[in-house]
Design an enzyme around this catalytic site. Structure first.
Site, PDB file in Angstrom:
ATOM      1  N   PHE A  67     -66.167 -24.228 -35.829  1.00 17.02           N
ATOM      2  CA  PHE A  67     -67.564 -24.220 -36.237  1.00 17.02           C
ATOM      3  C   PHE A  67     -67.768 -25.384 -37.209  1.00 17.02           C
ATOM      4  O   PHE A  67     -66.957 -25.576 -38.114  1.00 17.02           O
ATOM      5  CB  PHE A  67     -67.907 -22.888 -36.907  1.00 17.02           C
ATOM      6  N   ASP A  96     -60.158 -18.143 -39.967  1.00 15.10           N
ATOM      7  CA  ASP A  96     -61.577 -17.782 -40.011  1.00 15.10           C
ATOM      8  C   ASP A  96     -61.789 -16.650 -39.009  1.00 15.10           C
ATOM      9  O   ASP A  96     -61.575 -16.824 -37.802  1.00 15.10           O
ATOM     10  CB  ASP A  96     -62.425 -19.003 -39.645  1.00 15.10           C
ATOM     11  N   TYR A 139     -72.123 -10.424 -41.347  1.00 13.14           N
ATOM     12  CA  TYR A 139     -73.422 -10.167 -40.723  1.00 13.14           C
ATOM     13  C   TYR A 139     -73.360 -10.136 -39.197  1.00 13.14           C
ATOM     14  O   TYR A 139     -74.383  -9.911 -38.550  1.00 13.14           O
ATOM     15  CB  TYR A 139     -74.469 -11.178 -41.188  1.00 13.14           C
ATOM     16  N   LYS A 140     -72.194 -10.351 -38.625  1.00 15.55           N
ATOM     17  CA  LYS A 140     -72.054 -10.296 -37.171  1.00 15.55           C
ATOM     18  C   LYS A 140     -71.643  -8.880 -36.763  1.00 15.55           C
ATOM     19  O   LYS A 140     -72.434  -7.941 -36.824  1.00 15.55           O
ATOM     20  CB  LYS A 140     -71.062 -11.353 -36.701  1.00 15.55           C
ATOM     21  N   ARG A 150     -74.766 -17.682 -24.504  1.00 13.87           N
ATOM     22  CA  ARG A 150     -73.806 -16.777 -25.149  1.00 13.87           C
ATOM     23  C   ARG A 150     -74.343 -15.355 -25.141  1.00 13.87           C
ATOM     24  O   ARG A 150     -75.507 -15.105 -25.481  1.00 13.87           O
ATOM     25  CB  ARG A 150     -73.543 -17.175 -26.600  1.00 13.87           C
TER      26      ARG A 150
END
Length: 403
Positions: free
Chosen positions: A133, A202, A227-228, A376
């Site tokens: 990312f 990560d 938050y995922k 996605r």
């Protein structure tokens, strides 16, 4: 669409049977969902229905009535470690090794600089996942400049060959955010250690979706967002894992007053606290942090292995439906078919991905995209079902037929 009516009926009927037999199906009622299909929990998890009332208590009683007394009486001061211990079982860590606070980016900075310092003299290279990312790469490059190290971008599969006596630390993603590929955390961590370096992982796209095994596999440092798949809410605080064996030597590049051994002594000289507390920096974002704490209640009694089993079954079924419904050549999966290499999302390469996703959302199927051409679809097993997977594939085929 390419399927026969009988085939479509068969897939819908099988989805109904699978949902009826799903041991996690009842958890769907714990979330605020509508009649659509929400497949973007790999970007922002759905709201647990009990959270607003808990946040109202934080605002009206803890802040509104108790005010500053809540640092002690409501447990605000110890929230970063307490909530870290709630997350720990979900990533395979014993208590006392995770502290919650700051953003993922800030925690990546802490971890990479601390890893470079832990590695010692003579090691001046930081390997970073070349497919990472973007922010991880930006932060790692800055950390390297500040510490006098050199950044070496490398594909995860090529890490073992790139390791050497100059390697100080390696920053890797457990699951690739574009493709959903699951990287070999146990094997790569072992290779990093064999080279005498520090492994930093990560976990943003794996925590809450699949087993991680931080302690079991000897990971040194790890970071992740909440938050995922952990459903902590937009911008909810991230977390930092520091293995117990490294805590005494963990040298944070951001030594704030919250991580001081005596924070209220207001000493001019810094003395780090013991344990995971030294991963803290400044005053924690209490409202967001306690929102996360409330959201984690949905994990009570849930085993990560059961979540992983459903995740793989859901993504298998979705890919089967895509193959049945979508005409050949219109989309191509870039997510590995092998279970050992798959996270909890399916990424489909598709021409005109942006307008296709926009139309999917208009039709009630919410995913997202990564430019230029990747659709996605994130599968959060606590609230996504097999009927959702079948409907998403069917609507995708209809949208592509329109185009």
């Amino acid at each position: 669409m390419s399927e026969t009516p009988a085939a479509a009926d068969g897939l819908r009927a099988r989805a109904e049977r699978l949902d009826a037999a799903d041991p996690l199906a009842a958890h769907r009622e714990l979330f605020a969902l509508d009649d659509g299909v929400y497949l973007d929990g790999n970007s922002l998890g759905a709201l647990p229905v009990h959270v607003p009332a808990r946040v109202q208590d934080v605002l009206a009683r803890q802040w509104g009535q108790l005010r500053i007394r809540s640092w002690d009486e409501s447990g605000w001061w110890t929230a970063p470690e307490r909530i870290g211990d709630r997350i720990a079982p979900l990533v395979g860590a014993a208590a006392g090794q995770i502290v919650v606070g700051d953003s993922t980016s800030v925690n990546v900075f802490k971890a990479v600089v601390a890893a470079a310092r832990l590695a010692g003299e003579g090691r001046d290279e930081i390997l970073v996942d070349a497919t990472t990312f973007p922010t991880d790469g930006y932060i790692a490059a800055s950390a390297a400049r500040l510490t006098g190290h050199r950044i070496v971008p490398v594909a995860p599969a090529d890490v073992p060959a790139a390791l050497g006596p100059r390697t100080a630390a390696v920053l890797l993603n457990h699951v690739d955010y574009r493709s959903g590929r699951l990287h070999d955390l146990p094997g790569l961590t072992a290779a990093v250690h064999a080279a005498g370096a520090i492994a930093v992982w990560d976990l943003c796209h794996s925590a809450g979706a699949l087993p991680v095994g931080l302690d079991e596999h000897g990971v040194d440092l790890a970071v992740g967002c909440t938050y995922k798949y952990l459903n902590g809410g937009p911008g909810s605080p991230a977390y930092l894992y520091v293995a117990e064996r490294h805590q005494a030597a963990f040298d944070s590049p951001l030594p704030g007053w919250n991580s001081h051994a005596d924070p209220f002594g207001m000493e001019s000289d810094y003395a780090p606290a013991a344990g995971s507390v030294r991963g803290r920096v400044g005053t924690p974002d209490i409202v967001s942090m306690l929102t996360l704490e409330a959201a984690l209640d949905v994990w009570d009694g849930v085993g990560v292995d059961a979540v992983r089993a459903k995740s793989l079954a859901l993504t298998d079924f979705f890919l089967e439906c895509v193959e049945a419904y979508v005409p050949a050549g219109r989309v191509t999966s870039v997510t590995p078919a092998a279970h050992a290499e798959r996270g909890s999302q399916v990424a489909l390469r598709c021409a005109d991905a942006e307008p296709v996703m926009r139309r999917l959302i208009e039709r009630g199927v919410v995913g997202d995209l990564r430019r230029p051409d990747v659709l996605r679809f994130g599968f959060t097993p606590l609230y996504v079902g097999y009927a959702d997977a079948e409907r998403a594939a069917r609507v995708l085929a209809e949208v592509l037929a329109e185009r």
